[in-house]
Design a protein around this motif. Sequence first.
Motif, PDB file in Angstrom:
ATOM      1  N   GLU A   2      -3.647 -29.730 -25.365  1.00 41.98           N
ATOM      2  CA  GLU A   2      -4.613 -28.638 -25.289  1.00 41.98           C
ATOM      3  C   GLU A   2      -5.899 -29.102 -24.607  1.00 41.98           C
ATOM      4  OE1 GLU A   2      -6.356 -24.967 -25.575  1.00 41.98           O
ATOM      5  OE2 GLU A   2      -4.276 -25.557 -25.853  1.00 41.98           O
ATOM      6  N   GLU A   3      -6.331 -30.339 -24.922  1.00 45.05           N
ATOM      7  CA  GLU A   3      -7.530 -30.877 -24.282  1.00 45.05           C
ATOM      8  C   GLU A   3      -7.320 -31.016 -22.778  1.00 45.05           C
ATOM      9  OE1 GLU A   3      -8.472 -34.524 -26.194  1.00 45.05           O
ATOM     10  OE2 GLU A   3      -9.072 -33.594 -28.083  1.00 45.05           O
ATOM     11  N   LEU A   4      -6.151 -31.522 -22.382  1.00 43.55           N
ATOM     12  CA  LEU A   4      -5.857 -31.661 -20.956  1.00 43.55           C
ATOM     13  C   LEU A   4      -5.806 -30.301 -20.257  1.00 43.55           C
ATOM     14  CD1 LEU A   4      -3.109 -34.450 -21.011  1.00 43.55           C
ATOM     15  CD2 LEU A   4      -5.449 -34.653 -20.143  1.00 43.55           C
ATOM     16  N   ARG A   5      -5.210 -29.313 -20.933  1.00 43.84           N
ATOM     17  CA  ARG A   5      -5.156 -27.973 -20.359  1.00 43.84           C
ATOM     18  C   ARG A   5      -6.550 -27.411 -20.161  1.00 43.84           C
ATOM     19  NH1 ARG A   5      -5.868 -23.016 -21.330  1.00 43.84           N
ATOM     20  NH2 ARG A   5      -6.673 -23.496 -23.399  1.00 43.84           N
ATOM     21  N   ARG A   6      -7.411 -27.631 -21.152  1.00 39.19           N
ATOM     22  CA  ARG A   6      -8.785 -27.146 -21.059  1.00 39.19           C
ATOM     23  C   ARG A   6      -9.543 -27.853 -19.934  1.00 39.19           C
ATOM     24  NH1 ARG A   6     -12.003 -23.044 -20.971  1.00 39.19           N
ATOM     25  NH2 ARG A   6     -14.129 -23.488 -21.663  1.00 39.19           N
ATOM     26  N   ILE A   7      -9.322 -29.150 -19.800  1.00 41.52           N
ATOM     27  CA  ILE A   7      -9.974 -29.909 -18.725  1.00 41.52           C
ATOM     28  C   ILE A   7      -9.545 -29.380 -17.368  1.00 41.52           C
ATOM     29  CG2 ILE A   7     -10.068 -32.176 -17.593  1.00 41.52           C
ATOM     30  CD1 ILE A   7      -9.978 -33.411 -20.409  1.00 41.52           C
ATOM     31  N   THR A  46     -10.752 -26.182 -12.487  1.00 41.15           N
ATOM     32  CA  THR A  46     -10.479 -25.039 -11.611  1.00 41.15           C
ATOM     33  C   THR A  46     -11.699 -24.127 -11.520  1.00 41.15           C
ATOM     34  OG1 THR A  46      -8.118 -25.113 -12.151  1.00 41.15           O
ATOM     35  CG2 THR A  46      -8.979 -23.057 -11.234  1.00 41.15           C
ATOM     36  N   GLU A  47     -12.322 -23.843 -12.678  1.00 41.77           N
ATOM     37  CA  GLU A  47     -13.497 -22.984 -12.681  1.00 41.77           C
ATOM     38  C   GLU A  47     -14.647 -23.613 -11.905  1.00 41.77           C
ATOM     39  OE1 GLU A  47     -14.310 -22.320 -16.777  1.00 41.77           O
ATOM     40  OE2 GLU A  47     -12.622 -20.948 -17.091  1.00 41.77           O
ATOM     41  N   LEU A  48     -14.796 -24.949 -12.023  1.00 43.01           N
ATOM     42  CA  LEU A  48     -15.852 -25.636 -11.298  1.00 43.01           C
ATOM     43  C   LEU A  48     -15.608 -25.564  -9.789  1.00 43.01           C
ATOM     44  CD1 LEU A  48     -18.369 -27.409 -11.284  1.00 43.01           C
ATOM     45  CD2 LEU A  48     -16.898 -29.414 -11.568  1.00 43.01           C
ATOM     46  N   ALA A  49     -14.357 -25.752  -9.379  1.00 41.94           N
ATOM     47  CA  ALA A  49     -14.037 -25.668  -7.948  1.00 41.94           C
ATOM     48  C   ALA A  49     -14.314 -24.265  -7.413  1.00 41.94           C
ATOM     49  CB  ALA A  49     -12.577 -26.059  -7.720  1.00 41.94           C
ATOM     50  N   GLU A  50     -13.954 -23.234  -8.199  1.00 48.57           N
ATOM     51  CA  GLU A  50     -14.202 -21.856  -7.775  1.00 48.57           C
ATOM     52  C   GLU A  50     -15.707 -21.585  -7.687  1.00 48.57           C
ATOM     53  OE1 GLU A  50     -12.134 -19.445 -10.584  1.00 48.57           O
ATOM     54  OE2 GLU A  50     -10.176 -19.711  -9.621  1.00 48.57           O
ATOM     55  N   ALA A  51     -16.469 -22.110  -8.647  1.00 50.58           N
ATOM     56  CA  ALA A  51     -17.918 -21.912  -8.623  1.00 50.58           C
ATOM     57  C   ALA A  51     -18.541 -22.577  -7.398  1.00 50.58           C
ATOM     58  CB  ALA A  51     -18.545 -22.467  -9.904  1.00 50.58           C
ATOM     59  N   ARG A  52     -18.073 -23.776  -7.088  1.00 48.97           N
ATOM     60  CA  ARG A  52     -18.593 -24.471  -5.900  1.00 48.97           C
ATOM     61  C   ARG A  52     -18.259 -23.709  -4.620  1.00 48.97           C
ATOM     62  NH1 ARG A  52     -16.810 -30.633  -7.624  1.00 48.97           N
ATOM     63  NH2 ARG A  52     -18.685 -31.129  -8.880  1.00 48.97           N
ATOM     64  N   GLU A  53     -17.046 -23.157  -4.557  1.00 46.86           N
ATOM     65  CA  GLU A  53     -16.639 -22.391  -3.376  1.00 46.86           C
ATOM     66  C   GLU A  53     -17.498 -21.144  -3.233  1.00 46.86           C
ATOM     67  OE1 GLU A  53     -12.680 -20.128  -1.556  1.00 46.86           O
ATOM     68  OE2 GLU A  53     -12.536 -21.307  -3.398  1.00 46.86           O
ATOM     69  N   THR A  54     -17.759 -20.464  -4.359  1.00 49.26           N
ATOM     70  CA  THR A  54     -18.595 -19.263  -4.316  1.00 49.26           C
ATOM     71  C   THR A  54     -20.007 -19.594  -3.866  1.00 49.26           C
ATOM     72  OG1 THR A  54     -17.292 -18.234  -6.088  1.00 49.26           O
ATOM     73  CG2 THR A  54     -19.504 -17.361  -5.691  1.00 49.26           C
ATOM     74  N   ILE A  55     -20.570 -20.663  -4.413  1.00 52.36           N
ATOM     75  CA  ILE A  55     -21.928 -21.074  -4.025  1.00 52.36           C
ATOM     76  C   ILE A  55     -21.981 -21.397  -2.542  1.00 52.36           C
ATOM     77  CG2 ILE A  55     -23.656 -22.886  -4.319  1.00 52.36           C
ATOM     78  CD1 ILE A  55     -22.804 -23.016  -7.277  1.00 52.36           C
ATOM     79  N   ALA A  56     -20.969 -22.095  -2.045  1.00 50.56           N
ATOM     80  CA  ALA A  56     -20.935 -22.442  -0.620  1.00 50.56           C
ATOM     81  C   ALA A  56     -20.885 -21.182   0.242  1.00 50.56           C
ATOM     82  CB  ALA A  56     -19.736 -23.343  -0.321  1.00 50.56           C
ATOM     83  N   GLN A  57     -20.109 -20.183  -0.175  1.00 48.78           N
ATOM     84  CA  GLN A  57     -20.042 -18.927   0.573  1.00 48.78           C
ATOM     85  C   GLN A  57     -21.399 -18.230   0.594  1.00 48.78           C
ATOM     86  OE1 GLN A  57     -16.886 -16.848  -1.478  1.00 48.78           O
ATOM     87  NE2 GLN A  57     -15.368 -17.471   0.021  1.00 48.78           N
ATOM     88  N   TYR A  58     -22.062 -18.186  -0.569  1.00 51.90           N
ATOM     89  CA  TYR A  58     -23.377 -17.550  -0.654  1.00 51.90           C
ATOM     90  C   TYR A  58     -24.391 -18.291   0.214  1.00 51.90           C
ATOM     91  CZ  TYR A  58     -21.791 -14.720  -4.627  1.00 51.90           C
ATOM     92  OH  TYR A  58     -21.128 -13.826  -5.432  1.00 51.90           O
ATOM     93  N   GLU A  59     -24.338 -19.619   0.198  1.00 55.67           N
ATOM     94  CA  GLU A  59     -25.293 -20.404   0.979  1.00 55.67           C
ATOM     95  C   GLU A  59     -25.117 -20.163   2.475  1.00 55.67           C
ATOM     96  OE1 GLU A  59     -24.570 -24.364  -0.335  1.00 55.67           O
ATOM     97  OE2 GLU A  59     -26.044 -24.255  -1.972  1.00 55.67           O
TER      98      GLU A  59
END
Length: 290
Positions: free
Chosen positions: A77-82, A87-100
């Motif tokens: 469960e810990e590995l799944r959460r990690i 994945t969420e961090l990668a998506e957030a970085r991609e969104t920020i890059a698009q906005y920038e």
Amino acid sequence: MNDRMLTQRRVLGGMAALLLAGSFLPDPVGHVLWSRFRHLKDIAITPITDPLHSLALALRGGRDTELTLEVADNRVEELRRIRQLETELAEARETIAQYERLARMAQAGTVHMEAVDLMSARVTSWSGRSGSVVLTINRGAGDGVVKDLVVTDGVNLVGRVVDAGTMTASVGLISSEGTMLEARIVPPTAEPKRELVGLLRYDPKEDGGQGAFWLSTEHQRQVEVGDLAHLSGGAWPQEAWGLVIGQVIKITGDDDPLNFKRVVVKPRVNLEYLSRVVVLVPVEAQRSSR
């Protein structure tokens, strides 16, 4: 002469014979026959092995922990959460890059984003065949998404909303057969010194069947491989003007090679396999949805 009955050789031979015979016995019989001897062996050597085992653990600096099913489930469960957080961090970085990227173009005056909100959306599926693919995104009318809104991948023009439900919407790609876009083709510099204005047409057979935009122009018109094609008008809202349609990948001869050349423009990203996009939602539409 040594006439003792229990000599060392005889004892070892007898034990070997018993072990050999026991190996041919059925499991239940063997277990009953030898379990008592095994317990006696454990009783005899445990006073020696236990201290040695404790000493080894102390020297190693750890403790003997058995991986129970509960511990294993917790670790899974810990590995799944990690993985989910990664994945969420990668998506957030991609969104920020698009906005920038959009913000930099807006600051340079290349695009006009004053009257729109940038809404990040995840692509949940796609349908159709090559040349007429439609993306499904996880935003809909409940988020202020309506038909004909512009969809981008950062500064790259992706398409327009063709249908909006309550929670999802469909996006028609610019890389669809028959699409025609008014374009301004310029060098990828801050202050381009030349430009080529024309009508780009999308043909799925272009570029060896991979699909691309093209236009014909006179030989004397200056254009080079690497130049960027920006949307310059047409039946698109003003916030889409200036967005990048694609990049010039080659210049070849046209039907009249003595007088005209063919400029081939390809989207800089594979629009059919995007994972996230940005929807340009007019500010008033966004407010009314709330």
